[in-house]
Design an enzyme around this catalytic site. Structure first.
Site, PDB file in Angstrom:
ATOM      1  CE1 TYR A 145      -3.342  -2.800   0.091  1.00 42.19           C
ATOM      2  CE2 TYR A 145      -3.620  -2.284   2.324  1.00 42.19           C
ATOM      3  CZ  TYR A 145      -3.871  -2.971   1.088  1.00 42.19           C
ATOM      4  OH  TYR A 145      -5.019  -3.845   1.316  1.00 42.19           O
ATOM      5  CE  LYS A 195       0.614 -17.855  -2.227  1.00 38.76           C
ATOM      6  NZ  LYS A 195      -0.010 -18.983  -2.208  1.00 38.76           N
ATOM      7  CG  ASP A 227      -2.953 -19.869  -0.449  1.00 38.28           C
ATOM      8  OD1 ASP A 227      -2.115 -19.735   0.531  1.00 38.28           O
ATOM      9  OD2 ASP A 227      -2.539 -20.404  -1.374  1.00 38.28           O
ATOM     10  CG  ASP A 251      -7.183  -4.051   4.075  1.00 36.33           C
ATOM     11  OD1 ASP A 251      -8.088  -3.993   4.835  1.00 36.33           O
ATOM     12  OD2 ASP A 251      -7.206  -3.419   2.895  1.00 36.33           O
ATOM     13  CG  ASP A 255     -12.567  -6.013   6.510  1.00 31.91           C
ATOM     14  OD1 ASP A 255     -12.329  -5.779   7.424  1.00 31.91           O
ATOM     15  OD2 ASP A 255     -12.415  -5.328   5.194  1.00 31.91           O
TER      16      ASP A 255
END
Length: 365
Positions: A145, A195, A227, A251, A255
């Site tokens: 980001y 990852k 994942d 992020d 959620d």
């Protein structure tokens, strides 16, 4: 031990002012019960600040925050301001600058299913029987980001968009120590998300986490690809205690974990700087469609205040008492509309009635 604290209170837009009012009631009760004092300075932020001061984060608001021990934030945004340029809208114009100005590098997002609310979850009862309590620790100021370069180049059908994912040793170590410290105080289990099978940043991430783990021999560390973590959160959430995540992965997973609980109106969050300063806010939005109707769920705002007590004021006993008061109210069947299912023993209550009930439980505990 410190007994007086300065708080910047930023109610914001939509339901922000009314749920903040309930958090103020709870802080009043904490003052009475624990013999502490909160000097509260209220300030405009978000759309309310745009309407009054011309921008989402006025200089006066920043000054009040800088003179405070912590920020208690409500919610910002709404369709009224959606036509503004993206960087001027309440969300980006207020929250991102606050994170930058105060160096808020760590986001703590609890995902809690209280035993009384397992039926509100989207998961099967047997998967979450007895409830669960997961803490997502998300790095907030690095990663894809924020790293440079980024942008869109070229013209027409030949355009190319690009972002950069990068982390330094220091950035990873800083957030990792926060996560280990949290795990040490909870269930002593930490799962680090990455990852590392395809991303170089994740290889670095995993190496640093492993190195830091030597300082926390009492905490059980494991690693999980993002994942698989997304799948495991739905399949068996009770296996998790603390999740340590890079910015983008945190992020997304925070959620996902939040929605397993049944309502964003239940979930607090904390964004922490180095030291004791932090900003505390509900995980949900401003919900302008129900603003002013006294039907919003104030629990997330109240629990955000509890996190403020714990992390910025060092008042763990007070934080525990507030959280227990909320749990007792839910166990007694009190429900705002977002978690009401018309089941036996449930009582539909207003925003203010829920706040009053939490205060009553807190005082008598």
């Amino acid at each position: 031990m410190k007994k007086e604290f300065k708080l910047a209170v930023l109610p914001g837009d939509g339901i922000g002012p009314e749920i903040m009012a309930e958090a103020m009631k709870v802080l009043d009760a904490v003052e009475q019960k624990f013999q502490v004092r909160f000097e509260r300075q209220f300030a405009n932020v978000g759309g309310a600040a745009i309407d009054r001061d011309g921008k989402a984060l006025p200089d006066a608001t920043v000054e009040i925050c800088q003179a405070s021990d912590a920020i208690l934030f409500g919610s910002v945004g709404g369709p009224k301001w959606d036509t503004l340029p993206a960087e001027e809208r309440p969300e980006r114009g207020a929250l991102l600058p606050l994170r930058r100005i105060f160096g808020l590098f760590c986001n703590l997002r609890p995902a809690i299913v209280f035993p009384a609310l397992t039926s509100a979850s989207s998961l099967k009862e047997e998967v979450i029987a007895g409830g669960f309590d997961i803490l997502v620790v998300r790095e907030l100021t690095g990663g894809i980001y924020f790293a440079q370069p980024k942008g869109v180049e070229g013209e027409g059908g030949e355009r190319r968009g690009f972002d950069t994912m990068a982390y330094t040793d220091a950035e990873v170590e800083r957030i990792t120590r926060v996560a280990f410290d949290a795990a040490r105080k909870r269930g002593k289990k930490l799962v680090s998300i990455d990852k590392a099978n395809v991303l170089s940043t994740s290889v670095l991430w995993r190496e640093v986490v492993e190195r830091v783990s030597a300082d926390y021999p009492d905490v059980v560390l494991s690693h999980m690809y993002v994942d698989n973590a997304a799948m495991q959160l739905v399949k068996a959430p009770k296996q998790f205690d603390v999740l340590l995540c890079p910015n983008m992965f945190g992020d997304i997973l925070s959620d996902e974990a939040a929605m397993l609980t049944g309502s964003l109106g239940m979930l607090p969050s904390a964004s922490l700087a180095e030291g004791s300063f932090g900003m505390y806010e509900p995980a949900g939005g401003s919900a302008p469609d129900i603003a002013g109707k006294n039907i919003a769920n104030p629990v997330a705002q109240i629990l955000s205040a509890a996190m403020l007590l714990r992390y910025s004021c060092g008042l763990a006993d007070a934080a525990d008492a507030v959280e227990k008061a909320v749990e007792n109210c839910l166990a007694a069947g009190l429900r705002t509309g977002d978690i009401y299912q018309d089941a036996d023993g449930e009582q539909l209550v207003s925003t203010s009635a829920m706040g009053d009930a939490v205060v009553a439980e807190l005082i008598k505990s």
